[in-house]
Design a protein around this motif. Structure first.
Motif, PDB file in Angstrom:
ATOM      1  N   TYR A 195      39.809  41.333  34.620  1.00  0.00           N
ATOM      2  CA  TYR A 195      39.419  41.403  33.206  1.00  0.00           C
ATOM      3  C   TYR A 195      39.170  42.852  32.794  1.00  0.00           C
ATOM      4  CZ  TYR A 195      38.921  36.349  32.792  1.00  0.00           C
ATOM      5  OH  TYR A 195      39.183  35.009  32.731  1.00  0.00           O
ATOM      6  N   LEU A 205      46.097  40.656  30.812  1.00  0.00           N
ATOM      7  CA  LEU A 205      45.198  39.819  31.601  1.00  0.00           C
ATOM      8  C   LEU A 205      45.986  38.876  32.501  1.00  0.00           C
ATOM      9  CD1 LEU A 205      42.349  38.850  32.244  1.00  0.00           C
ATOM     10  CD2 LEU A 205      42.511  37.278  30.298  1.00  0.00           C
ATOM     11  N   VAL A 225      39.478  38.489  25.399  1.00  0.00           N
ATOM     12  CA  VAL A 225      39.107  38.668  26.806  1.00  0.00           C
ATOM     13  C   VAL A 225      37.644  38.323  27.067  1.00  0.00           C
ATOM     14  CG1 VAL A 225      38.981  40.322  28.696  1.00  0.00           C
ATOM     15  CG2 VAL A 225      40.870  40.442  27.067  1.00  0.00           C
ATOM     16  N   THR A 242      42.223  44.946  31.629  1.00  0.00           N
ATOM     17  CA  THR A 242      42.732  44.784  30.267  1.00  0.00           C
ATOM     18  C   THR A 242      42.097  45.795  29.319  1.00  0.00           C
ATOM     19  OG1 THR A 242      41.034  43.147  29.680  1.00  0.00           O
ATOM     20  CG2 THR A 242      43.051  42.323  30.674  1.00  0.00           C
TER      21      THR A 242
END
Length: 473
Positions: free
Chosen positions: A440, A420, A290, A443
């Motif tokens: 983001y 995501l 990520v 997540t």
């Protein structure tokens, strides 16, 4: 029990640790440098992003295939012999990758390279565990981890310089001098093979566990969106993979010498360490999927800058392992594991609030705290895993721990990728930067949840600092 005067790290053990770390650095560098080169490889061979991803996927599949065989190979042929084989395989695979003429050949050569790469780290742990014993293993692993952890921290930065200056083929050729040095040192300083066990080959286990792990890893690699869960191919592959693994578990409890000895889980130290290792794999690798995307696509940074922004986590881990081994040997693993889990939780919380656009200094400080926590967990877990275990079981235990860690890493990477994808799909393509950043951030709630879950096995880690007898705790 070993005499008290022999508890220090003597020169032969330090030299042995330095010998195996050279091979470990080569394997660890490879995992981070190659990712930087994928774009250049795709452009050079004129292939799509979907095809070039198999350069990494084939390596992961090879790791999953070979890991269950490491313990059996070390018992059957000796750890030193297997170490030589692993380094030579990694060396040959690196040269072949540099000579690849298209994507298909590179994928095949990466799979060959994974045979050696998958053996290096488990053998490193097994060799040191045998030489150091449970009383000194934490400090010995700290010696190995310090330079080993510098490799993934510097890997993306070094890889960027290599790709831009020399070309992507040198990303693989850089392993050649490291492997040659590792072979020379092993021939000079690594002890001869100890007594070998004439174990029979668990052919049924070989036909069940390695293919099962390969199918599970392959299934995870195909999950790149929520709709992938309904893909018949993905569902079938995962179902068959899980079925083969479950079948192996039943088989392993019925035969005297299985491919992976599941009876090791009767040791409380090992079973709790295995659970923590899985969750540690999730916590370590999930953010690596990520955060690079966040820093480049939301923060607008280039690859080199992104590498430096990710460096604080590696620096924190590096600092932790310097002291973790000594502290674990002196005070026991449980206090350090609990401290590490709490630190990892504290360092993860701020990333759930990315929609608020926290300052990069705060993100860097949080990554540093995460690194401290992950470093404490990693070394302490390894220290606890071997307590109360007979020397003959160490190789099998190391292989089992490595399998669990790689499954955790695969599950973590796949999990955050799906979360995501769901989060990004729920917002408009023209959404503001704060909304994209929030996707983001969502997540990391999943990462935070798995980290909190690690508190359960952390409390089950044995408290004692004394070497236990080779009986179930």
């Amino acid at each position: 029990m070993v005499a008290e005067g022999r508890q220090k790290l003597d020169r032969p053990l330090v030299v042995l640790a330095g010998t195996v770390v050279v091979g470990a650095v080569a394997a660890l560098l490879d995992t981070t440098i190659v990712g930087v080169a994928l774009d250049a490889i795709a452009r050079d061979f004129g292939t799509t992003d979907g095809s070039v991803v198999w350069v990494t996927t084939s390596y992961l599949l090879s790791l999953a295939l070979i890991t269950p065989l490491v313990g059996w190979g070390a018992d059957r042929f000796g750890s030193t012999t297997m170490w030589h084989f692993a380094i030579v395989s990694f060396l040959v695979g690196s040269v072949l990758c540099a000579l690849a003429w298209d994507t298909t050949s590179l994928v095949v050569f990466r799979a060959l390279k994974g045979i050696g790469g998958g053996m290096v780290l488990p053998l490193c742990q097994a060799i040191l565990a045998r030489a150091a014993g449970p009383e000194r293993f934490g400090r010995a692993m700290s010696l190995v981890s310090i330079p080993g952890l510098a490799a993934p921290v510097l890997g993306p930065v070094v890889g960027g310089f290599i790709v831009d200056g020399l070309g992507w083929r040198w990303v693989f050729l850089i392993n050649v001098p490291l492997c040659l040095l590792a072979l020379v040192l092993a021939l000079r300083f690594m002890p001869a093979n100890g007594p070998r066990r004439a174990t029979s080959v668990d052919w049924v286990g070989m036909l069940l566990l390695p293919p099962g792990l390969v199918l599970v890893v392959y299934g995870f690699s195909r999950i790149d969106s929520p709709s992938a869960f309904t893909d018949p191919v993905v569902a079938s592959v995962l179902l068959v993979g899980v079925g083969l693994i479950a079948w192996f578990c039943v088989h392993a409890l019925r035969v005297p010498e299985p491919l992976v000895n599941l009876r090791l889980f009767r040791f409380r130290g090992f079973s709790s360490s295995a659970a923590l290792t899985f969750l540690h794999g999730v916590g370590s690798y999930a953010p690596l999927v990520v955060l690079p995307l966040f820093f480049t696509r939301v923060g607008g940074h280039d690859a080199a800058t992104t590498g430096w922004l990710l460096a604080p986590q590696g620096a924190g881990t590096l600092l932790a392992v310097i002291f973790a081994g000594v502290l674990a040997d002196r005070y026991g693993a449980r206090p350090l594991v609990l401290t590490g889990v709490v630190g990892t939780i504290a360092g993860t919380v701020v990333f759930t609030q990315l929609s608020a656009q926290p300052h990069e200094v705060l993100l860097g400080a949080s990554l540093f705290v995460r690194g401290l926590g992950l470093g404490l967990i990693g070394i302490s877990v390894l220290t606890a895993a071997y307590r109360g275990m007979a020397a003959d079981d160490i190789a099998q235990a190391t292989g089992a721990i490595s399998i669990v860690q790689r499954l955790g890493a695969s599950a973590g990477a796949a999990g955050v990728a799906v979360v995501l994808a769901v989060a990004l799909a729920s917002i408009s393509p023209t959404a503001a930067g704060t909304e994209v950043a929030g996707a983001y951030g969502e997540t990391f709630w999943w990462v935070l949840g798995t980290t909190v879950l690690a508190l359960i096995p952390a409390f089950a880690v044995p408290r004692t600092t004394k070497p236990a007898t080779a009986t179930a705790e």
